[in-house]
Design a protein around this motif. Structure first.
Motif, PDB file in Angstrom:
ATOM      1  N   GLY A 101       0.784  -1.226   0.000  1.00 50.50           N
ATOM      2  CA  GLY A 101       0.000   0.000   0.000  1.00 50.50           C
ATOM      3  C   GLY A 101       0.813   1.272   0.000  1.00 50.50           C
ATOM      4  N   VAL A 102       2.149   1.169   0.097  1.00 45.06           N
ATOM      5  CA  VAL A 102       3.018   2.348   0.110  1.00 45.06           C
ATOM      6  C   VAL A 102       3.824   2.373  -1.180  1.00 45.06           C
ATOM      7  CG1 VAL A 102       4.918   3.529   1.284  1.00 45.06           C
ATOM      8  CG2 VAL A 102       3.183   2.315   2.627  1.00 45.06           C
ATOM      9  N   THR A 103       3.760   3.480  -1.920  1.00 48.10           N
ATOM     10  CA  THR A 103       4.520   3.617  -3.161  1.00 48.10           C
ATOM     11  C   THR A 103       5.225   4.961  -3.202  1.00 48.10           C
ATOM     12  OG1 THR A 103       2.550   4.486  -4.301  1.00 48.10           O
ATOM     13  CG2 THR A 103       2.994   2.111  -4.502  1.00 48.10           C
ATOM     14  N   PHE A 104       6.379   4.981  -3.831  1.00 46.64           N
ATOM     15  CA  PHE A 104       7.167   6.201  -3.985  1.00 46.64           C
ATOM     16  C   PHE A 104       6.647   7.013  -5.164  1.00 46.64           C
ATOM     17  CE2 PHE A 104      10.868   8.058  -6.307  1.00 46.64           C
ATOM     18  CZ  PHE A 104      11.136   9.102  -5.421  1.00 46.64           C
ATOM     19  N   GLU A 105       6.499   8.322  -4.995  1.00 45.11           N
ATOM     20  CA  GLU A 105       6.081   9.205  -6.085  1.00 45.11           C
ATOM     21  C   GLU A 105       7.314   9.583  -6.905  1.00 45.11           C
ATOM     22  OE1 GLU A 105       3.715  12.542  -5.075  1.00 45.11           O
ATOM     23  OE2 GLU A 105       2.185  11.362  -4.003  1.00 45.11           O
ATOM     24  N   GLN A 106       7.345   9.108  -8.117  1.00 44.78           N
ATOM     25  CA  GLN A 106       8.515   9.325  -8.969  1.00 44.78           C
ATOM     26  C   GLN A 106       8.835  10.812  -9.096  1.00 44.78           C
ATOM     27  OE1 GLN A 106      10.384   6.999  -9.937  1.00 44.78           O
ATOM     28  NE2 GLN A 106       9.176   5.116 -10.034  1.00 44.78           N
ATOM     29  N   GLY A 107      10.129  11.130  -9.006  1.00 47.37           N
ATOM     30  CA  GLY A 107      10.590  12.507  -9.189  1.00 47.37           C
ATOM     31  C   GLY A 107      10.383  13.407  -7.998  1.00 47.37           C
ATOM     32  N   SER A 108       9.925  12.860  -6.859  1.00 47.07           N
ATOM     33  CA  SER A 108       9.620  13.722  -5.709  1.00 47.07           C
ATOM     34  C   SER A 108      10.789  13.893  -4.755  1.00 47.07           C
ATOM     35  CB  SER A 108       8.436  13.148  -4.932  1.00 47.07           C
ATOM     36  OG  SER A 108       8.781  11.919  -4.306  1.00 47.07           O
ATOM     37  N   CYS A 109      11.895  13.164  -4.965  1.00 49.61           N
ATOM     38  CA  CYS A 109      13.029  13.232  -4.046  1.00 49.61           C
ATOM     39  C   CYS A 109      13.896  14.441  -4.377  1.00 49.61           C
ATOM     40  CB  CYS A 109      13.861  11.945  -4.138  1.00 49.61           C
ATOM     41  SG  CYS A 109      15.180  11.871  -2.911  1.00 49.61           S
ATOM     42  N   ILE A 110      13.987  15.372  -3.435  1.00 51.67           N
ATOM     43  CA  ILE A 110      14.775  16.584  -3.652  1.00 51.67           C
ATOM     44  C   ILE A 110      15.710  16.809  -2.467  1.00 51.67           C
ATOM     45  CG2 ILE A 110      13.026  17.710  -5.094  1.00 51.67           C
ATOM     46  CD1 ILE A 110      12.173  19.313  -2.611  1.00 51.67           C
ATOM     47  N   PRO A 111      16.923  17.340  -2.725  1.00 54.23           N
ATOM     48  CA  PRO A 111      17.860  17.608  -1.627  1.00 54.23           C
ATOM     49  C   PRO A 111      17.371  18.761  -0.760  1.00 54.23           C
ATOM     50  CG  PRO A 111      18.747  18.413  -3.712  1.00 54.23           C
ATOM     51  CD  PRO A 111      17.492  17.657  -4.047  1.00 54.23           C
ATOM     52  N   THR A 112      17.649  18.674   0.531  1.00 58.38           N
ATOM     53  CA  THR A 112      17.302  19.728   1.482  1.00 58.38           C
ATOM     54  C   THR A 112      18.518  20.033   2.343  1.00 58.38           C
ATOM     55  OG1 THR A 112      16.487  18.143   3.127  1.00 58.38           O
ATOM     56  CG2 THR A 112      14.880  19.036   1.565  1.00 58.38           C
ATOM     57  N   PRO A 113      18.572  21.214   2.971  1.00 53.53           N
ATOM     58  CA  PRO A 113      19.732  21.560   3.815  1.00 53.53           C
ATOM     59  C   PRO A 113      19.904  20.571   4.959  1.00 53.53           C
ATOM     60  CG  PRO A 113      18.420  23.515   3.329  1.00 53.53           C
ATOM     61  CD  PRO A 113      17.614  22.342   2.859  1.00 53.53           C
ATOM     62  N   ALA A 114      21.164  20.233   5.249  1.00 51.74           N
ATOM     63  CA  ALA A 114      21.476  19.312   6.339  1.00 51.74           C
ATOM     64  C   ALA A 114      21.913  20.031   7.592  1.00 51.74           C
ATOM     65  CB  ALA A 114      22.562  18.334   5.900  1.00 51.74           C
ATOM     66  N   GLY A 115      21.894  21.362   7.562  1.00 50.93           N
ATOM     67  CA  GLY A 115      22.239  22.140   8.747  1.00 50.93           C
ATOM     68  C   GLY A 115      23.657  21.880   9.220  1.00 50.93           C
ATOM     69  N   GLU A 116      23.815  21.699  10.537  1.00 52.81           N
ATOM     70  CA  GLU A 116      25.145  21.515  11.117  1.00 52.81           C
ATOM     71  C   GLU A 116      25.797  20.206  10.701  1.00 52.81           C
ATOM     72  OE1 GLU A 116      24.703  21.875  15.307  1.00 52.81           O
ATOM     73  OE2 GLU A 116      24.164  23.998  15.250  1.00 52.81           O
ATOM     74  N   SER A 117      25.005  19.296  10.125  1.00 54.42           N
ATOM     75  CA  SER A 117      25.552  17.997   9.735  1.00 54.42           C
ATOM     76  C   SER A 117      25.936  17.933   8.267  1.00 54.42           C
ATOM     77  CB  SER A 117      24.529  16.893  10.028  1.00 54.42           C
ATOM     78  OG  SER A 117      24.196  16.870  11.397  1.00 54.42           O
ATOM     79  N   CYS A 118      26.014  19.104   7.612  1.00 52.96           N
ATOM     80  CA  CYS A 118      26.241  19.127   6.164  1.00 52.96           C
ATOM     81  C   CYS A 118      27.587  18.531   5.770  1.00 52.96           C
ATOM     82  CB  CYS A 118      26.109  20.543   5.621  1.00 52.96           C
ATOM     83  SG  CYS A 118      27.284  21.712   6.329  1.00 52.96           S
ATOM     84  N   ARG A 119      28.551  18.480   6.692  1.00 49.52           N
ATOM     85  CA  ARG A 119      29.857  17.913   6.349  1.00 49.52           C
ATOM     86  C   ARG A 119      29.851  16.390   6.353  1.00 49.52           C
ATOM     87  NH1 ARG A 119      34.317  21.628   9.628  1.00 49.52           N
ATOM     88  NH2 ARG A 119      33.798  23.631   8.621  1.00 49.52           N
ATOM     89  N   GLU A 120      28.884  15.797   7.054  1.00 48.22           N
ATOM     90  CA  GLU A 120      28.838  14.337   7.173  1.00 48.22           C
ATOM     91  C   GLU A 120      27.653  13.693   6.455  1.00 48.22           C
ATOM     92  OE1 GLU A 120      28.803  16.189  10.177  1.00 48.22           O
ATOM     93  OE2 GLU A 120      30.999  16.291  10.220  1.00 48.22           O
ATOM     94  N   GLU A 121      26.608  14.480   6.166  1.00 45.55           N
ATOM     95  CA  GLU A 121      25.365  13.881   5.685  1.00 45.55           C
ATOM     96  C   GLU A 121      24.763  14.655   4.513  1.00 45.55           C
ATOM     97  OE1 GLU A 121      24.110  12.635  10.278  1.00 45.55           O
ATOM     98  OE2 GLU A 121      22.776  13.914   9.069  1.00 45.55           O
ATOM     99  N   LEU A 122      24.057  13.939   3.675  1.00 37.46           N
ATOM    100  CA  LEU A 122      23.210  14.518   2.638  1.00 37.46           C
ATOM    101  C   LEU A 122      21.763  14.229   3.014  1.00 37.46           C
ATOM    102  CD1 LEU A 122      25.109  13.230  -0.539  1.00 37.46           C
ATOM    103  CD2 LEU A 122      25.235  15.533   0.447  1.00 37.46           C
ATOM    104  N   HIS A 123      20.908  15.246   2.967  1.00 34.29           N
ATOM    105  CA  HIS A 123      19.500  15.079   3.334  1.00 34.29           C
ATOM    106  C   HIS A 123      18.611  15.273   2.113  1.00 34.29           C
ATOM    107  CE1 HIS A 123      19.829  15.837   7.957  1.00 34.29           C
ATOM    108  NE2 HIS A 123      20.872  15.183   7.493  1.00 34.29           N
ATOM    109  N   PHE A 124      17.563  14.447   2.033  1.00 36.00           N
ATOM    110  CA  PHE A 124      16.596  14.539   0.954  1.00 36.00           C
ATOM    111  C   PHE A 124      15.187  14.393   1.518  1.00 36.00           C
ATOM    112  CE2 PHE A 124      20.517  12.737  -0.586  1.00 36.00           C
ATOM    113  CZ  PHE A 124      20.748  13.342  -1.813  1.00 36.00           C
ATOM    114  N   ARG A 125      14.247  15.066   0.895  1.00 36.36           N
ATOM    115  CA  ARG A 125      12.830  14.885   1.208  1.00 36.36           C
ATOM    116  C   ARG A 125      12.160  14.203   0.023  1.00 36.36           C
ATOM    117  NH1 ARG A 125      11.152  15.174   6.464  1.00 36.36           N
ATOM    118  NH2 ARG A 125      12.393  16.769   7.535  1.00 36.36           N
TER     119      ARG A 125
END
Length: 397
Positions: free
Chosen positions: A66-90
């Motif tokens: 019942g759970v499906t991914f919406e194609q093309g919806s993954c976009i990068p977002t700011p990682a704040g203080e962790s930007c040197r170690e992590e990449l964040h996406f919504r």
């Protein structure tokens, strides 16, 4: 193959994902040891799956029904203080109508009158009692009813008499069962009187008292208390209660941490739903607070894959998000014995404002629960481990 199970590994998180079914959205975090920039991460959806492609390889996450991914919806977002170690996406997901996967299989919600049950020690699977058929299965007043009885009555406590079960009754407390002894108890259980509470307590209302602790004769695990000569109080974290089917042994005994995690998660969810409360004070039998829990949400679907398990040598890693093991409660927690200034302020605030529904467990179980939550916390990306002076953990249902 990368396993979805939470682990106590302390190395970096390679890929972490949390999907929120009610919000129909998700957070994806990729460690920079796996991908150096957002352009290195490509997320696509397949048949009930999510494919995350990185320079280290591909990770395929099987989504719940019942759970499906919406194609093309993954976009990068700011990682704040962790930007040197992590990449964040919504990202966004689509969720079909809710099914009975949302129901709980907690022993508190499955016990029924006129059905046969067996009671086994969770530690060693020994059958503790003769198979039982209860004429009545009744809930007890919620955990703190005795503490507020003075607010109800202008005369001495009319409820001072203990609420005890009849021979064929089972009474359900928040974290325990009350039921009568039977003839098998002499062979399967031992009893030992133990002091509970501090003799030098400054609170005259909480004098040192003694409990008759009941233990499994086979493995010596403490199961509960003898609250009266013919009445047992068994904690749901210590026994496995199942419909009696031949000589089948309870599978949950094979993994103590997982059993404890799921039992506590199901109980917290049940209490939250029935009482509309999200704050819990995990206490020992003498009423001393051990751990404070704040339930944030119960619709999370979580995977945490260590960096060392993601790809490597062009391989394809595979991890499963299938229910029920991936559905989890998201909790904030703090240890009451923590000496940090901010943590002490939290504990004091909860005490002064009477925040937190009491969840009473034996001291050893409180310590085990804390270990489970610390292990969960250790699997999270650094940016996810703390929130507002609390630590963060997920408990699987």
């Amino acid at each position: 193959m990368a396993d979805l199970e939470f682990t106590s590994q302390t190395h970096g998180v390679g890929v972490f994902i949390e999907l929120r079914k009610r919000l129909q959205s998700g957070l994806l975090i990729v460690g920079k040891d796996v991908a150096r920039s957002p352009a290195d991460v490509v997320v696509t959806g397949g048949d009930s799956s999510l494919l995350i492609r990185t320079p280290r390889g591909e990770l395929s996450l099987t989504l719940p029904a019942g759970v499906t991914f919406e194609q093309g919806s993954c976009i990068p977002t700011p990682a704040g203080e962790s930007c040197r170690e992590e990449l964040h996406f919504r990202l966004r997901i689509s969720v079909a109508r809710r099914t009975d996967e949302e129901t709980s299989d907690s022993v508190m919600e499955t016990l029924r009158a006129k059905e046969t049950y067996c009671f086994c020690c969770q530690g060693c699977t020994t059958r503790l009692l003769e198979d039982r058929v209860f004429k009545r299965v009744l809930p007890l007043p919620n955990g703190n009813w005795n503490a507020i009885v003075d607010d109800w009555c202008c005369h001495p406590d009319p409820f001072a008499k203990k609420l005890l079960p009849r021979t064929e009754d089972c009474l359900l407390g928040d974290t325990f069962l009350l039921l009568s002894r039977d003839s098998s108890c002499e062979q399967t259980l031992t009893e030992e009187v133990s002091p509970v509470g501090s003799e030098d307590s400054q609170d005259p209302k909480k004098p040192c008292r003694r409990l008759a602790l009941v233990s499994c004769k086979s493995c010596s695990s403490v199961l509960g208390e003898a609250v009266a000569p013919e009445t047992l109080k068994l904690y749901i974290t210590q026994v496995v209660v199942e419909p009696a089917v031949g000589d089948r042994q309870p599978e949950a005994s094979l993994n103590r941490p997982l059993f404890l995690e799921r039992v506590i998660a199901a109980r917290l969810l049940g209490l939250s739903n029935s009482m509309s409360t999200f704050h819990f004070s995990v206490q020992t039998p003498d009423g001393k607070a051990f751990l404070l829990l704040w339930l944030l949400n119960s619709d999370s679907i979580v995977a945490s894959v260590p960096e060392t398990c993601v790809g490597g040598e062009g391989s394809i890693g595979s991890s499963s998000l299938q229910t029920p093991s991936s559905r989890a409660l998201k909790l904030l927690y703090t240890v009451c014995s923590d000496t940090g200034i901010q943590q002490r302020d939290i504990v004091t605030s909860w005490e002064v404002n009477a925040i937190g529904h009491p969840v009473v467990l034996p001291l050893k179980v409180c310590e085990e629960l804390l270990q489970v939550m610390d292990d969960s916390n250790s699997t999270l990306p650094a940016s996810m481990r703390c929130m507002r002076s609390y630590e963060v953990a997920y408990l699987r249902l």
